[in-house]
Write an enzyme that holds these catalytic residues in place. Structure first.
Site, PDB file in Angstrom:
ATOM      1  N   GLU A 168       0.800  -1.234   0.000  1.00  0.00           N
ATOM      2  CA  GLU A 168       0.000   0.000   0.000  1.00  0.00           C
ATOM      3  C   GLU A 168       0.834   1.286   0.000  1.00  0.00           C
ATOM      4  O   GLU A 168       0.586   2.217   0.778  1.00  0.00           O
ATOM      5  CB  GLU A 168      -0.941  -0.032   1.214  1.00  0.00           C
ATOM      6  CG  GLU A 168      -1.827  -1.260   1.231  1.00  0.00           C
ATOM      7  CD  GLU A 168      -2.698  -1.358   2.491  1.00  0.00           C
ATOM      8  OE1 GLU A 168      -2.696  -0.409   3.289  1.00  0.00           O
ATOM      9  OE2 GLU A 168      -3.341  -2.400   2.695  1.00  0.00           O
ATOM     10  N   GLU A 283      -6.307 -10.786  -1.000  1.00  0.00           N
ATOM     11  CA  GLU A 283      -7.074 -10.583   0.243  1.00  0.00           C
ATOM     12  C   GLU A 283      -8.580 -10.522  -0.028  1.00  0.00           C
ATOM     13  O   GLU A 283      -9.305  -9.731   0.525  1.00  0.00           O
ATOM     14  CB  GLU A 283      -6.608  -9.301   0.941  1.00  0.00           C
ATOM     15  CG  GLU A 283      -5.119  -9.246   1.178  1.00  0.00           C
ATOM     16  CD  GLU A 283      -4.661  -7.998   1.902  1.00  0.00           C
ATOM     17  OE1 GLU A 283      -5.519  -7.276   2.460  1.00  0.00           O
ATOM     18  OE2 GLU A 283      -3.439  -7.732   1.942  1.00  0.00           O
TER      19      GLU A 283
END
Ligand code: G3I
Length: 377
Positions: A168, A283
């Site tokens: 991220e 995810e």
């Protein structure tokens, strides 16, 4: 005398069906036919028939302390990823101290069940240990980051399928150059901290597929389209600088109320293939906090999102793996206060319900795996 690993294997294999029966008996109001979703009916079997990896994020304490959870993970997955056990707070209780107990438990479990393991993650702006702020400075950040990666990736060298090396790092809303996220690592280690992390990880574990992992790049919404472009620019730049990177992790935390992924994501995956990168769905889950209707109506809407998304992804030859973020609603992060449903009902976001029954999402995901063209013989 059986070794610990042999006992683990026996426990999980034998418990797989028994546990399903036990749980169902406890939770079903009336005797219900229990669809056997183990063995040839498992996600794992359907994935392996097509050279795919399928799995979930796991918690080590539940692998060793909850036989039903362990049996489900053993029967359904051929790849695991620690939900938290390989993050800095878990591994590094103090600046000079490492604690690998949780991570080693996952590695041992996977080894006992013929499963691969993803590492998650070596560098992230979140989940920084309590001592980080008082310890890390511009003068020592690069050395601390490199030492962490050398120690952790070095310990598991040759044992991991892949690493989420950096997680991220892109956030166009920050307004910073190249859409980089405002991160302590950027602040203290400088804009080439990403290159440093990947180069160090390659040296520490030449076998692992080095992955950049991010979220909010799945739909054709303008902000997600912008973020996807920034991620593509990041990896193109890395390739140009000769920085080792092998794959992109698309987290895929889908939202049941958002526009579903469209051509932008498909084009992104194909552009990544053009530059030689693999893609992992890392995810996957469906946040359904705003979904209305009966449980059955919610389950059906969630299943359709699983089916459509996974079908689109497995159609792309450089998509190798689909991992859900957890396997049972019982332990999803989406039951945290920030994501709770206004009606207070628990989220129904994963392939297995909280009582370990397979949800419609399970069957939808399994059907989607079957749409992958069979491996070339
Ligand atoms: O282990 C401590 C425990 O000792 C303590 O008593 C307790 C209360 O403070 O906290 C426990 O740590 C928590 C940890 O999960 C383990 O349960 C942290 O506070 C909590 O912040 C942490 O949340 C995790 C979050 O990442 C931040 O690391 C979630 O479980 C996990 O699902 C979530 O996963 C992230 C991925 O890593 C990256 N992509 C997004 C995804 C969802 O946010």
């Amino acid at each position: 005398m059986k070794t610990r690993r042999e006992l683990l294997t026996l426990m999980a294999a034998g418990a797989a069906v028994a546990s399903t029966t036990r749980i169902w008996a406890q939770n079903s109001p009336e005797p219900a036919a229990i669809p056997d979703v183990t063995g040839p009916n498992s996600l794992r079997a359907h994935a392996e028939a097509r050279d795919l990896l399928v799995g979930c994020a796991v918690v080590p304490e539940k692998l060793t302390g909850e036989p039903d959870y362990a049996a489900l993970v053993a029967s359904q997955c051929n790849i695991l990823v620690p939900e938290n056990a390989m993050k800095w707070p878990a591994l590094r209780p103090a600046p000079g101290k490492f604690n690998f107990r949780g991570a080693d438990t996952i590695i041992d479990f996977a080894s006992a069940h013929g499963q691969k393991v993803r590492g998650h993650n070596l560098c992230w702006h979140e989940a920084l240990p309590s001592w980080f702020a008082a310890t890390v400075t511009k003068d020592n950040a690069r050395q601390i980051l490199a030492e962490h990666i050398r120690t952790v990736a070095g310990r598991y060298a040759g044992k991991l399928h892949s690493w989420d090396v950096v997680n991220e790092a892109i956030d166009p809303k920050s307004g910073l150059p190249d859409g980089l996220r405002k991160s302590p690592w950027l602040e203290f280690a400088g804009p080439d901290y990403i290159d440093l992390a990947f180069r160090t990880a390659r040296e520490a574990d030449p076998a692992a597929l080095l992955t950049y992992n991010d979220y909010g790049i799945e739909t054709d919404a303008p902000d997600e389209t912008e973020k996807r472009a920034a991620v593509l620019a990041l990896v193109r730049g890395m390739k140009k600088r000769g920085v080792p990177i092998d794959a992109i992790g698309i987290q895929s935390h889908l939202k049941a109320w958002n526009p579903e992924p469209g051509n932008g994501l498909r084009d992104f995956v194909r552009e990544l293939r053009q530059i030689g990168l693999r893609v992992f769905i890392t995810e996957l889950d469906v946040d359904e906090k705003k979904l209305e209707g009966s449980d059955a109506e919610r389950d059906s809407a969630i299943a359709r999102i699983y089916r459509d998304y996974a079908t689109m992804m497995v159609a792309e030859p450089n998509v190798d793996a689909i991992l859900t973020w957890g396997i049972t609603d019982r332990y999803t992060w989406l039951n945290g206060p920030k994501w709770a449903r206004p009606d207070g009902k628990p989220q129904r976001c994963l392939p297995f319900f909280a009582d370990y029954r397979p949800a419609p999402a399970f069957f939808a995901l399994r059907d989607a795996l079957d749409t992958r063209s069979a491996p070339h013989s």
